[in-house]
Design a protein around this motif. Structure first.
Motif, PDB file in Angstrom:
ATOM      1  N   MET A   1     -44.648  34.430  23.347  1.00  0.00           N
ATOM      2  CA  MET A   1     -43.317  34.657  22.798  1.00  0.00           C
ATOM      3  C   MET A   1     -42.336  34.982  23.926  1.00  0.00           C
ATOM      4  SD  MET A   1     -42.150  37.329  19.837  1.00  0.00           S
ATOM      5  CE  MET A   1     -40.448  37.388  19.295  1.00  0.00           C
ATOM      6  N   THR A   2     -41.227  34.293  23.965  1.00  0.00           N
ATOM      7  CA  THR A   2     -40.247  34.493  25.031  1.00  0.00           C
ATOM      8  C   THR A   2     -39.525  35.829  24.860  1.00  0.00           C
ATOM      9  OG1 THR A   2     -39.891  32.114  25.216  1.00  0.00           O
ATOM     10  CG2 THR A   2     -38.201  33.550  26.151  1.00  0.00           C
ATOM     11  N   LYS A   3     -39.416  36.556  25.978  1.00  0.00           N
ATOM     12  CA  LYS A   3     -38.679  37.811  26.000  1.00  0.00           C
ATOM     13  C   LYS A   3     -37.386  37.603  26.785  1.00  0.00           C
ATOM     14  CE  LYS A   3     -42.330  39.693  27.780  1.00  0.00           C
ATOM     15  NZ  LYS A   3     -43.256  40.654  28.422  1.00  0.00           N
ATOM     16  N   THR A   4     -36.448  38.521  26.616  1.00  0.00           N
ATOM     17  CA  THR A   4     -35.143  38.385  27.264  1.00  0.00           C
ATOM     18  C   THR A   4     -34.868  39.581  28.160  1.00  0.00           C
ATOM     19  OG1 THR A   4     -34.250  37.105  25.418  1.00  0.00           O
ATOM     20  CG2 THR A   4     -32.654  38.166  26.880  1.00  0.00           C
ATOM     21  N   LYS A  20     -35.606  35.944  40.397  1.00  0.00           N
ATOM     22  CA  LYS A  20     -36.719  35.081  40.822  1.00  0.00           C
ATOM     23  C   LYS A  20     -38.066  35.646  40.363  1.00  0.00           C
ATOM     24  CE  LYS A  20     -35.381  34.600  45.238  1.00  0.00           C
ATOM     25  NZ  LYS A  20     -35.346  34.047  46.622  1.00  0.00           N
ATOM     26  N   CYS A  21     -38.212  36.976  40.366  1.00  0.00           N
ATOM     27  CA  CYS A  21     -39.453  37.599  39.891  1.00  0.00           C
ATOM     28  C   CYS A  21     -39.682  37.296  38.412  1.00  0.00           C
ATOM     29  CB  CYS A  21     -39.410  39.105  40.100  1.00  0.00           C
ATOM     30  SG  CYS A  21     -39.678  39.660  41.794  1.00  0.00           S
ATOM     31  N   TYR A  22     -38.657  37.458  37.606  1.00  0.00           N
ATOM     32  CA  TYR A  22     -38.804  37.196  36.173  1.00  0.00           C
ATOM     33  C   TYR A  22     -39.030  35.706  35.903  1.00  0.00           C
ATOM     34  CZ  TYR A  22     -37.894  41.929  34.626  1.00  0.00           C
ATOM     35  OH  TYR A  22     -38.010  43.271  34.381  1.00  0.00           O
ATOM     36  N   LEU A  23     -38.413  34.867  36.711  1.00  0.00           N
ATOM     37  CA  LEU A  23     -38.614  33.427  36.555  1.00  0.00           C
ATOM     38  C   LEU A  23     -40.064  33.042  36.841  1.00  0.00           C
ATOM     39  CD1 LEU A  23     -37.173  30.699  36.020  1.00  0.00           C
ATOM     40  CD2 LEU A  23     -36.759  30.561  38.484  1.00  0.00           C
ATOM     41  N   ASN A  25     -42.724  35.022  36.573  1.00  0.00           N
ATOM     42  CA  ASN A  25     -43.727  35.824  35.873  1.00  0.00           C
ATOM     43  C   ASN A  25     -43.645  35.719  34.362  1.00  0.00           C
ATOM     44  OD1 ASN A  25     -45.348  37.706  37.874  1.00  0.00           O
ATOM     45  ND2 ASN A  25     -43.250  37.591  38.654  1.00  0.00           N
ATOM     46  N   GLY A  26     -43.992  34.570  33.833  1.00  0.00           N
ATOM     47  CA  GLY A  26     -44.145  34.449  32.396  1.00  0.00           C
ATOM     48  C   GLY A  26     -42.925  33.933  31.674  1.00  0.00           C
ATOM     49  N   ASP A  27     -42.970  34.089  30.368  1.00  0.00           N
ATOM     50  CA  ASP A  27     -41.959  33.516  29.481  1.00  0.00           C
ATOM     51  C   ASP A  27     -40.775  34.464  29.312  1.00  0.00           C
ATOM     52  OD1 ASP A  27     -43.492  31.235  29.031  1.00  0.00           O
ATOM     53  OD2 ASP A  27     -44.657  32.262  27.491  1.00  0.00           O
ATOM     54  N   TRP A  28     -39.819  34.337  30.193  1.00  0.00           N
ATOM     55  CA  TRP A  28     -38.632  35.176  30.147  1.00  0.00           C
ATOM     56  C   TRP A  28     -37.377  34.322  30.062  1.00  0.00           C
ATOM     57  CZ3 TRP A  28     -38.264  40.391  29.672  1.00  0.00           C
ATOM     58  CH2 TRP A  28     -39.409  41.145  29.929  1.00  0.00           C
ATOM     59  N   GLN A  29     -36.480  34.717  29.183  1.00  0.00           N
ATOM     60  CA  GLN A  29     -35.122  34.196  29.191  1.00  0.00           C
ATOM     61  C   GLN A  29     -34.300  35.184  30.019  1.00  0.00           C
ATOM     62  OE1 GLN A  29     -34.120  31.298  28.003  1.00  0.00           O
ATOM     63  NE2 GLN A  29     -32.012  31.592  28.698  1.00  0.00           N
ATOM     64  N   ILE A  30     -33.686  34.705  31.086  1.00  0.00           N
ATOM     65  CA  ILE A  30     -33.013  35.579  32.041  1.00  0.00           C
ATOM     66  C   ILE A  30     -31.505  35.420  31.908  1.00  0.00           C
ATOM     67  CG2 ILE A  30     -32.752  36.173  34.480  1.00  0.00           C
ATOM     68  CD1 ILE A  30     -35.535  34.560  34.780  1.00  0.00           C
ATOM     69  N   ILE A  31     -30.843  36.497  31.554  1.00  0.00           N
ATOM     70  CA  ILE A  31     -29.381  36.516  31.521  1.00  0.00           C
ATOM     71  C   ILE A  31     -28.927  37.173  32.816  1.00  0.00           C
ATOM     72  CG2 ILE A  31     -27.319  37.305  30.304  1.00  0.00           C
ATOM     73  CD1 ILE A  31     -29.032  37.356  27.745  1.00  0.00           C
ATOM     74  N   ALA A  32     -28.441  36.353  33.732  1.00  0.00           N
ATOM     75  CA  ALA A  32     -28.074  36.794  35.077  1.00  0.00           C
ATOM     76  C   ALA A  32     -26.570  37.026  35.130  1.00  0.00           C
ATOM     77  CB  ALA A  32     -28.487  35.748  36.105  1.00  0.00           C
ATOM     78  N   ALA A  33     -26.185  38.284  35.186  1.00  0.00           N
ATOM     79  CA  ALA A  33     -24.774  38.656  35.129  1.00  0.00           C
ATOM     80  C   ALA A  33     -24.223  38.929  36.524  1.00  0.00           C
ATOM     81  CB  ALA A  33     -24.593  39.887  34.259  1.00  0.00           C
ATOM     82  N   CYS A  34     -23.030  38.428  36.779  1.00  0.00           N
ATOM     83  CA  CYS A  34     -22.374  38.717  38.051  1.00  0.00           C
ATOM     84  C   CYS A  34     -20.859  38.632  37.886  1.00  0.00           C
ATOM     85  CB  CYS A  34     -22.851  37.786  39.162  1.00  0.00           C
ATOM     86  SG  CYS A  34     -22.571  36.045  38.868  1.00  0.00           S
ATOM     87  N   ARG A  35     -20.137  39.236  38.807  1.00  0.00           N
ATOM     88  CA  ARG A  35     -18.690  39.365  38.663  1.00  0.00           C
ATOM     89  C   ARG A  35     -17.966  38.032  38.814  1.00  0.00           C
ATOM     90  NH1 ARG A  35     -16.248  44.479  41.532  1.00  0.00           N
ATOM     91  NH2 ARG A  35     -17.545  43.630  43.193  1.00  0.00           N
ATOM     92  N   THR A  36     -18.410  37.197  39.766  1.00  0.00           N
ATOM     93  CA  THR A  36     -17.734  35.911  40.000  1.00  0.00           C
ATOM     94  C   THR A  36     -18.762  34.784  40.044  1.00  0.00           C
ATOM     95  OG1 THR A  36     -17.763  36.428  42.376  1.00  0.00           O
ATOM     96  CG2 THR A  36     -15.718  36.858  41.188  1.00  0.00           C
ATOM     97  N   PRO A  37     -19.169  34.284  38.875  1.00  0.00           N
ATOM     98  CA  PRO A  37     -20.190  33.228  38.825  1.00  0.00           C
ATOM     99  C   PRO A  37     -19.835  31.991  39.650  1.00  0.00           C
ATOM    100  CG  PRO A  37     -19.816  34.128  36.645  1.00  0.00           C
ATOM    101  CD  PRO A  37     -18.746  34.697  37.525  1.00  0.00           C
ATOM    102  N   GLN A  38     -18.557  31.663  39.755  1.00  0.00           N
ATOM    103  CA  GLN A  38     -18.162  30.461  40.495  1.00  0.00           C
ATOM    104  C   GLN A  38     -18.489  30.559  41.982  1.00  0.00           C
ATOM    105  OE1 GLN A  38     -16.199  32.566  38.914  1.00  0.00           O
ATOM    106  NE2 GLN A  38     -14.231  32.905  39.962  1.00  0.00           N
ATOM    107  N   LYS A  39     -18.692  31.782  42.483  1.00  0.00           N
ATOM    108  CA  LYS A  39     -19.041  31.974  43.889  1.00  0.00           C
ATOM    109  C   LYS A  39     -20.541  32.222  44.090  1.00  0.00           C
ATOM    110  CE  LYS A  39     -14.531  33.911  45.204  1.00  0.00           C
ATOM    111  NZ  LYS A  39     -13.838  35.096  45.799  1.00  0.00           N
ATOM    112  N   ALA A  40     -21.277  32.310  43.007  1.00  0.00           N
ATOM    113  CA  ALA A  40     -22.717  32.619  43.086  1.00  0.00           C
ATOM    114  C   ALA A  40     -23.522  31.336  43.289  1.00  0.00           C
ATOM    115  CB  ALA A  40     -23.154  33.353  41.824  1.00  0.00           C
ATOM    116  N   ALA A  49     -31.899  24.463  38.499  1.00  0.00           N
ATOM    117  CA  ALA A  49     -33.239  23.916  38.750  1.00  0.00           C
ATOM    118  C   ALA A  49     -34.244  24.294  37.662  1.00  0.00           C
ATOM    119  CB  ALA A  49     -33.752  24.400  40.110  1.00  0.00           C
ATOM    120  N   THR A  50     -33.815  25.101  36.701  1.00  0.00           N
ATOM    121  CA  THR A  50     -34.705  25.499  35.610  1.00  0.00           C
ATOM    122  C   THR A  50     -34.293  24.778  34.332  1.00  0.00           C
ATOM    123  OG1 THR A  50     -33.381  27.369  34.799  1.00  0.00           O
ATOM    124  CG2 THR A  50     -34.844  27.796  36.661  1.00  0.00           C
TER     125      THR A  50
END
Length: 232
Positions: A1-4, A20-23, A25-40, A49-50
């Motif tokens: 079962m996928t966890k978030t 990268k660790c959560y990616l 290590n198993g079935d994880w949905q990763i919500i990656a938050a940052c202040r300026t996504p356009q620069k990330a 790539a996922t």
């Protein structure tokens, strides 16, 4: 079962390595938050790539409007772990005789109030998890037992973070939600500098294992990145 998992400050340093660790290590949905996504760039490249495992979402933890928009973007889905990682070092004027009080207030807004803002916005999502967890990346510089000088803004913000998270732990214990704080080590990041003891991947790997082991029995406690208890 996928966890978030939600990770704030996910675009660089420890936050990016935790993604990268959560990616890995198993079935994880990763919500990656940052202040300026356009620069990330690196984070966006990893997400591209996922197969949809990483969602990059804009979030400024110091802004109530941004936190509200972030909450709406997530919707009502369950969140299994919230990683409050976003933080700042607090500027160059933090010593007696040379204090920038505006910078100090900004540091507190990001490092102390930010995790609570995000937690409040997402608490109903966390309550929907069968084993909800809230963790905060703190610092040994916020521990009263650790002797140091200067960095008034940064050190006080982390000390206050620790206290607010213990209050949160006490309040949420009856709901089976575990809360803990972690010193990530002296890490070779923009904040830690290249002379630091460990690399971001080493810190993140240790933290990931700590988060996985976290239970209600350890709620409200302060740990090092390798799982050892940290003195207050």
């Amino acid at each position: 079962m996928t966890k978030t998992v939600v990770i704030t400050g996910a675009n660089r340093g420890i936050g990016f390595e935790l993604v990268k660790c959560y990616l890995a290590n198993g079935d994880w949905q990763i919500i990656a938050a940052c202040r300026t996504p356009q620069k990330a760039t690196a984070l966006n490249d990893l997400a591209d790539a996922t197969d949809g495992d990483i969602e990059v979402v804009q979030l400024d933890v110091s802004s109530a409007q941004s936190v509200e928009a972030f909450s709406k973007a997530i919707g009502d889905r369950p969140i299994d772990i919230l990683v409050n990682n976003a933080g700042v070092i607090g500027g160059e004027h933090q010593s007696l005789g040379d204090i920038d009080y505006d910078e100090w207030m900004e540091t507190l807004s990001i490092n102390t109030l930010g995790p609570i803002r995000v937690t409040e916005a997402l608490i109903e999502n966390i309550r929907k998890s069968k084993n909800g967890k809230i963790v905060a990346i703190s610092s040994q510089l916020g521990a009263m037992q650790y002797q140091t000088q200067g960095r008034f803004a940064y050190n006080s913000s982390k000390a206050a973070l620790n206290r607010t998270m213990t209050l949160l732990a006490n309040q949420l214990r009856a709901e089976n939600i575990a809360v803990a704080m972690y010193h990530p080590g002296w890490v070779q990041t923009d904040m830690g500098g290249q002379a630091a003891d460990i690399t971001p991947p080493q810190s993140a790997s240790g933290l990931y294992q700590c988060f996985e082991k976290l239970s209600l029995a350890d709620s409200g406690k302060f740990f090092k990145w390798n799982g050892e208890p940290h003195a207050w």
